[in-house]
Scaffold this motif. Structure first.
Motif, PDB file in Angstrom:
ATOM      1  N   GLY A  14      65.165 -88.908   7.073  1.00 17.95           N
ATOM      2  CA  GLY A  14      65.257 -89.546   8.352  1.00 17.95           C
ATOM      3  C   GLY A  14      63.980 -89.858   8.805  1.00 17.95           C
ATOM      4  O   GLY A  14      62.911 -89.734   8.106  1.00 17.95           O
ATOM      5  N   LYS A  15      64.017 -90.551   9.883  1.00 17.54           N
ATOM      6  CA  LYS A  15      62.863 -90.981  10.480  1.00 17.54           C
ATOM      7  C   LYS A  15      61.885 -90.114  11.158  1.00 17.54           C
ATOM      8  O   LYS A  15      62.588 -89.172  12.041  1.00 17.54           O
ATOM      9  N   VAL A  16      60.553 -90.128  10.893  1.00 15.52           N
ATOM     10  CA  VAL A  16      59.854 -88.976  11.875  1.00 15.52           C
ATOM     11  C   VAL A  16      58.580 -89.736  12.850  1.00 15.52           C
ATOM     12  O   VAL A  16      58.068 -90.778  12.064  1.00 15.52           O
ATOM     13  N   ALA A  17      58.510 -89.235  13.977  1.00  8.08           N
ATOM     14  CA  ALA A  17      57.551 -89.708  14.557  1.00  8.08           C
ATOM     15  C   ALA A  17      56.267 -88.951  14.622  1.00  8.08           C
ATOM     16  O   ALA A  17      56.163 -87.810  14.704  1.00  8.08           O
ATOM     17  N   THR A  18      55.125 -89.738  14.342  1.00  4.77           N
ATOM     18  CA  THR A  18      53.742 -89.027  14.393  1.00  4.77           C
ATOM     19  C   THR A  18      52.871 -89.529  15.425  1.00  4.77           C
ATOM     20  O   THR A  18      52.861 -90.759  15.500  1.00  4.77           O
ATOM     21  N   ILE A  19      52.436 -88.672  16.075  1.00  6.27           N
ATOM     22  CA  ILE A  19      51.658 -88.792  17.343  1.00  6.27           C
ATOM     23  C   ILE A  19      50.350 -88.376  16.720  1.00  6.27           C
ATOM     24  O   ILE A  19      49.981 -87.156  16.563  1.00  6.27           O
ATOM     25  N   THR A  20      49.338 -89.280  16.635  1.00 10.68           N
ATOM     26  CA  THR A  20      48.053 -88.960  16.336  1.00 10.68           C
ATOM     27  C   THR A  20      46.923 -89.123  17.333  1.00 10.68           C
ATOM     28  O   THR A  20      46.842 -90.354  18.011  1.00 10.68           O
ATOM     29  N   PHE A  21      46.037 -88.269  17.534  1.00 16.46           N
ATOM     30  CA  PHE A  21      45.119 -88.119  18.619  1.00 16.46           C
ATOM     31  C   PHE A  21      43.821 -88.552  17.968  1.00 16.46           C
ATOM     32  O   PHE A  21      43.404 -87.988  17.080  1.00 16.46           O
ATOM     33  N   ASP A  22      43.250 -89.633  18.656  1.00 11.17           N
ATOM     34  CA  ASP A  22      42.167 -90.234  18.144  1.00 11.17           C
ATOM     35  C   ASP A  22      41.284 -90.911  19.241  1.00 11.17           C
ATOM     36  O   ASP A  22      41.223 -92.201  19.555  1.00 11.17           O
ATOM     37  N   GLU A  23      40.457 -90.204  20.041  1.00 14.29           N
ATOM     38  CA  GLU A  23      39.781 -90.926  21.171  1.00 14.29           C
ATOM     39  C   GLU A  23      38.395 -91.648  20.890  1.00 14.29           C
ATOM     40  O   GLU A  23      37.758 -91.166  19.897  1.00 14.29           O
ATOM     41  N   PRO A  24      38.532 -92.801  21.090  1.00 18.80           N
ATOM     42  CA  PRO A  24      37.592 -93.887  20.712  1.00 18.80           C
ATOM     43  C   PRO A  24      36.235 -93.452  21.045  1.00 18.80           C
ATOM     44  O   PRO A  24      35.965 -93.144  22.306  1.00 18.80           O
ATOM     45  N   GLY A  25      35.145 -93.513  20.302  1.00 16.23           N
ATOM     46  CA  GLY A  25      33.882 -93.342  20.842  1.00 16.23           C
ATOM     47  C   GLY A  25      33.292 -91.791  21.021  1.00 16.23           C
ATOM     48  O   GLY A  25      32.366 -91.234  21.565  1.00 16.23           O
ATOM     49  N   SER A  26      34.295 -90.935  20.550  1.00 18.23           N
ATOM     50  CA  SER A  26      33.933 -89.451  20.763  1.00 18.23           C
ATOM     51  C   SER A  26      34.230 -88.614  19.566  1.00 18.23           C
ATOM     52  O   SER A  26      35.220 -89.165  18.850  1.00 18.23           O
ATOM     53  N   VAL A  28      35.112 -85.670  19.530  1.00 19.05           N
ATOM     54  CA  VAL A  28      36.366 -84.899  19.592  1.00 19.05           C
ATOM     55  C   VAL A  28      37.435 -85.583  20.529  1.00 19.05           C
ATOM     56  O   VAL A  28      37.105 -86.496  21.105  1.00 19.05           O
ATOM     57  N   ASN A  29      38.691 -84.987  20.808  1.00 24.15           N
ATOM     58  CA  ASN A  29      39.733 -85.292  21.432  1.00 24.15           C
ATOM     59  C   ASN A  29      39.599 -84.620  22.715  1.00 24.15           C
ATOM     60  O   ASN A  29      39.659 -83.603  22.814  1.00 24.15           O
ATOM     61  N   THR A  30      39.586 -85.424  23.828  1.00 25.05           N
ATOM     62  CA  THR A  30      39.656 -84.556  25.359  1.00 25.05           C
ATOM     63  C   THR A  30      40.703 -84.887  26.119  1.00 25.05           C
ATOM     64  O   THR A  30      41.428 -86.211  25.816  1.00 25.05           O
ATOM     65  N   MET A  31      41.153 -84.311  27.071  1.00 30.63           N
ATOM     66  CA  MET A  31      42.291 -84.679  27.904  1.00 30.63           C
ATOM     67  C   MET A  31      41.540 -85.620  28.982  1.00 30.63           C
ATOM     68  O   MET A  31      41.821 -85.350  30.418  1.00 30.63           O
ATOM     69  N   CYS A  32      40.813 -86.701  28.693  1.00 31.52           N
ATOM     70  CA  CYS A  32      40.476 -87.511  29.700  1.00 31.52           C
ATOM     71  C   CYS A  32      41.570 -88.379  30.325  1.00 31.52           C
ATOM     72  O   CYS A  32      42.597 -88.190  29.925  1.00 31.52           O
ATOM     73  N   ARG A  33      41.143 -89.176  31.472  1.00 35.24           N
ATOM     74  CA  ARG A  33      42.117 -89.866  32.242  1.00 35.24           C
ATOM     75  C   ARG A  33      42.904 -90.991  31.340  1.00 35.24           C
ATOM     76  O   ARG A  33      44.195 -91.059  31.371  1.00 35.24           O
ATOM     77  N   GLN A  34      42.230 -91.503  30.393  1.00 34.37           N
ATOM     78  CA  GLN A  34      42.996 -92.432  29.484  1.00 34.37           C
ATOM     79  C   GLN A  34      43.843 -91.774  28.607  1.00 34.37           C
ATOM     80  O   GLN A  34      45.010 -92.243  28.488  1.00 34.37           O
ATOM     81  N   TRP A  35      43.585 -90.655  28.145  1.00 35.03           N
ATOM     82  CA  TRP A  35      44.657 -89.679  27.352  1.00 35.03           C
ATOM     83  C   TRP A  35      45.557 -89.476  28.015  1.00 35.03           C
ATOM     84  O   TRP A  35      46.897 -89.548  27.446  1.00 35.03           O
TER      85      TRP A  35
END
Length: 726
Positions: A14-26, A28-35
């Motif tokens: 069946g279908k699988v949803a993939t959520i990929t974290f990729d903060e532009p220009g950084s 590392v990934n952070t919990m910024c406001r945009q995120w």
């Protein structure tokens, strides 16, 4: 640009949803406001696709999984922001709970480090699979930054491990690697590399269509029991007192974490999460978090990334280093080098003294061998890297030679001239002096541009800080190579320009001599010592003077007077220095090593009851110095001890002895024990508010003398170096 990518892929089941974290220009990934905004959008999309999908994968496009909160944003918060911060935390957790209660399996694919908020994000997954790499770290180190893991970390770790077992990971911020995570069932599977993560995730999703977290099951019980359990209640009854003893009430985060753990364990999950958010919002908008984030994240990273290192010089690490003097300092340096793979030549005036210095490394490593943390073969290999000798010729070919001999100019000049010619081509020479100006010691060198100060702290195996002192003629290449050498030892270097006492010894002297001056004013010794402890110093100023030897302080005073006299000047000793001189020369109390100073040290280490006997203040201090008519209050004593150090630090910055605030803050905490709750000596000023600090320093100067005076030049330097967070 989006920080999160969302994709649906058709798999065999069946279908699988993939959520990929990729903060532009950084990096590392952070919990910024945009995120945060992107997470809400992606979560809404998952809800729309709920019936079509069989599972969800959380992944990262970076080399690490997720780094955590946007700390620059935290630095801009004030108490007025608390309601907004609470709402933002709750929004993130609502999205987390939406994903984990979909009724669909969620897998976190951990390709690298997941710390702080990153680990809390990882805990959203019902199943966590990680790359089997010992260098990868997981955990919740928020407490070290004055925060708590408030994006469900406290609540979930307590429910995963239990109230007692979770404490090291929450109250102490202990991190762990993939294999420890697997043993704790915090990670469920390990794979050899990142390429294998998705296949493992898909296999588990296919086999576990009805996955949920343990605490969402009807029959769930917290491991070990709730606070109502007799065993847990007994342990928790003493926990606050033990914590208060450790923090002295100066660090709100550990107390908030413990309260959050206990309160959250007594209620349902949703209520526990709200409790957590309230505590975090209060901490995030408070002064302690700003101070600790500034120093233990931004300042420390500035040093580790080489912001004080001259640019354009290739990085290097010496393979062979000579150490002159096999006493406690030289032996400690030899161990530090050998433990990091450096060949070390340890020279002293006799072979026996050199071998005794080498034996120090054997004593340090033997307990590690006995506990199974080091193999006998590794211990033998470490010791083989240390050559103990009394022959100067054995130093031939060393890329760096460090002298650690006694603080006498003539002796240091002698060993410099003997050893320097044996350096390898392009090598450099260093002095470990703690007080004598490097530029004056470099006059004994034939190459003063290749002469630098490298000031270790004792005991070397425990102290992380190293002062790298640039003499007037030290060139950029030598400074850069000295910094590379210190970092190769796994230590933290700060850069200091040449000056009497450099930075740490000068500021440390200001602290202890202020304590001695208080005693001379008639203030009870016990009050002085307690003021130091209550302010957050490791020990009181009189105890520190005893440990470092009052006689050493007098030796430094005598040398300073002689140096001034050589320049046709007169050195005016401070009241504290004069009192210490009297203790040594008149009262014959030179310090702990010589039998006693401000304290008595029992020869028999047990008292009449068989209990360990403790040091006690010398009874004669009371009739000799204490004055019944002197008025004092504990808060003023605490201010004097802290402000005196902060004023001296600001003077060093103004004079160019220090050139950066990050070197000042890190040096004050790791070098002289300035209270970590303040964020360091300069952050203490900025946290207080520059104008408020100046007003209080001016008031102290009017009452207690020139040690607290801030000239207009120093005030300007304080303002010019104040950090901003855009």
């Amino acid at each position: 640009m989006k920080t999160i990518q969302y994709a649906l892929a058709e798999e065999s089941f069946g279908k699988v949803a993939t959520i990929t974290f990729d903060e532009p220009g950084s990096p590392v990934n952070t919990m910024c406001r945009q995120w945060q905004d992107d997470l809400s959008e992606v979560t809404a999309q998952v809800l729309k696709d709920r019936e079509a999908i069989q599972g969800v994968i959380l992944a990262s496009a970076k080399s690490t999984f997720f780094a955590g909160a946007d700390l620059k944003a935290v630095m801009r918060l004030t108490a007025a922001d608390a309601p907004r911060v609470y709402a933002e935390i709750e929004r993130v957790k609502k999205n987390f709970r939406t994903l984990e209660t979909l009724g669909k399996p969620v897998v976190s694919c951990l390709n690298g480090a997941a710390l702080g908020g990153g680990w809390e994000l990882a805990l959203v997954g019902h199943y966590r699979v990680a790359v089997d790499d010992s260098k990868v770290r997981f955990g919740l180190p928020e407490v070290t930054l004055g925060l708590l893991p408030g994006a469900s970390g406290v609540t979930k770790m307590t429910r995963h491990l239990g109230l007692m077992a979770a404490q090291p990971y929450l109250l102490e911020g202990k991190t762990f690697g993939p294999r420890e995570a697997l043993a704790l069932s915090l990670v469920h599977a390990l794979v050899p590399d990142a390429a294998a993560l998705r296949a493992q995730a898909l296999s588990w999703i296919a086999a576990n269509p009805g996955a949920q977290h343990p605490w969402d099951a009807r029959d769930y019980e917290i491991p070990g029991g709730t606070p109502a359990s007799p065993e847990v209640a007994a342990a928790l009854s003493v926990a606050p007192a033990m914590l208060k003893k450790k923090t002295r009430g100066l660090y709100p985060a550990p107390e908030a974490i413990l309260a959050c753990m206990v309160e959250g364990a007594l209620v349902d999950l949703e209520t526990a999460l709200r409790i957590e958010s309230r505590y975090l919002a209060r901490l995030m908008t408070g002064p302690n978090a700003r101070a600790m984030i500034n120093t233990f994240f931004f300042n420390l990273n500035a040093i580790k990334s080489g912001q004080s290192r001259p640019s354009g010089v290739p990085h290097s690490k010496p393979a062979r280093v000579g150490v002159l003097g096999a006493g406690m300092m030289g032996a400690g340096i030899a161990y530090a080098q050998a433990s990091r793979g450096m060949a070390t030549v340890l020279k002293d005036v006799s072979r026996d003294k050199a071998e005794a210095g080498k034996a120090y490394s054997a004593r340090i490593t033997q307990p590690l061998v006995e506990k199974g943390r080091m193999s006998p073969a590794d211990q033998a290999s470490l010791l083989s890297r240390i050559t103990a000798t009394d022959q100067v010729a054995d130093l031939a070919g060393c890329e760096l030679i460090i002298e650690t001999v006694f603080e006498r100019r003539d002796l240091k000049a002698q060993v410099t001239q003997e050893a320097e010619p044996l350096l390898a081509p392009g090598g450099f020479f260093a002095s470990n002096t703690s007080t004598l100006p490097i530029s004056s010691l470099a006059t004994a060198s034939s190459r003063p541009d290749k002469f630098v100060g490298i000031h270790f702290f004792s005991p070397v195996d425990k102290m992380k800080l190293v002062e790298v002192i640039r003499g007037r003629q030290t060139d950029d290449e030598t400074l850069a190579r000295a910094l590379d050498y210190v970092q190769a030892l796994g230590k933290i270097p700060i850069v200091v320009n040449d000056s009497r006492g450099f930075y740490t010894s000068r500021t440390f002297g200001a602290f202890v001599m202020e304590g001695a001056a208080m005693l001379g004013e008639g203030i009870p010794a016990a009050a002085i010592e307690n003021a130091g402890i209550q302010a957050g110093m490791p020990v009181g100023p009189l105890a520190v003077l005893d440990e470092t030897a009052l006689s050493l302080s007098v030796h430094v005073l005598d040398q300073t007077r002689a140096d001034f006299a050589a320049e046709n000047k007169t050195y005016i000793a401070t009241p504290g220095e004069l009192l210490v001189e009297r203790m040594v020369k008149e009262l014959k109390r030179p310090g702990r090593a010589a039998g006693g100073g401000f304290y008595d040290y029992p020869a028999d280490k047990t008292d009449k009851t068989g209990m360990s006997a403790r040091k006690s203040l010398w009874p004669e201090l009371k009739p000799l110095f204490e004055k019944a008519d002197v008025t004092w209050d504990i808060n003023t004593l605490k201010d004097r001890l802290l402000y005196r150090q902060a004023v001296e630090t600001a003077r060093c910055l103004s004079e160019g002895v220090l050139t950066t605030v990050h070197d000042a803050n890190i040096g004050s905490i790791f070098g002289i024990g300035f209270p970590a709750w303040t964020g360091g000596a300069m952050q203490f000023i900025y946290g207080m508010g520059v104008d408020a600090f100046i007003r209080r320093a001016d008031a102290l100067a009017a009452q207690f003398g020139p040690g607290f005076v801030l000239t207009s030049t120093v005030k300007d330097a304080i303002r010019q170096h104040q950090p901003t967070y855009c």
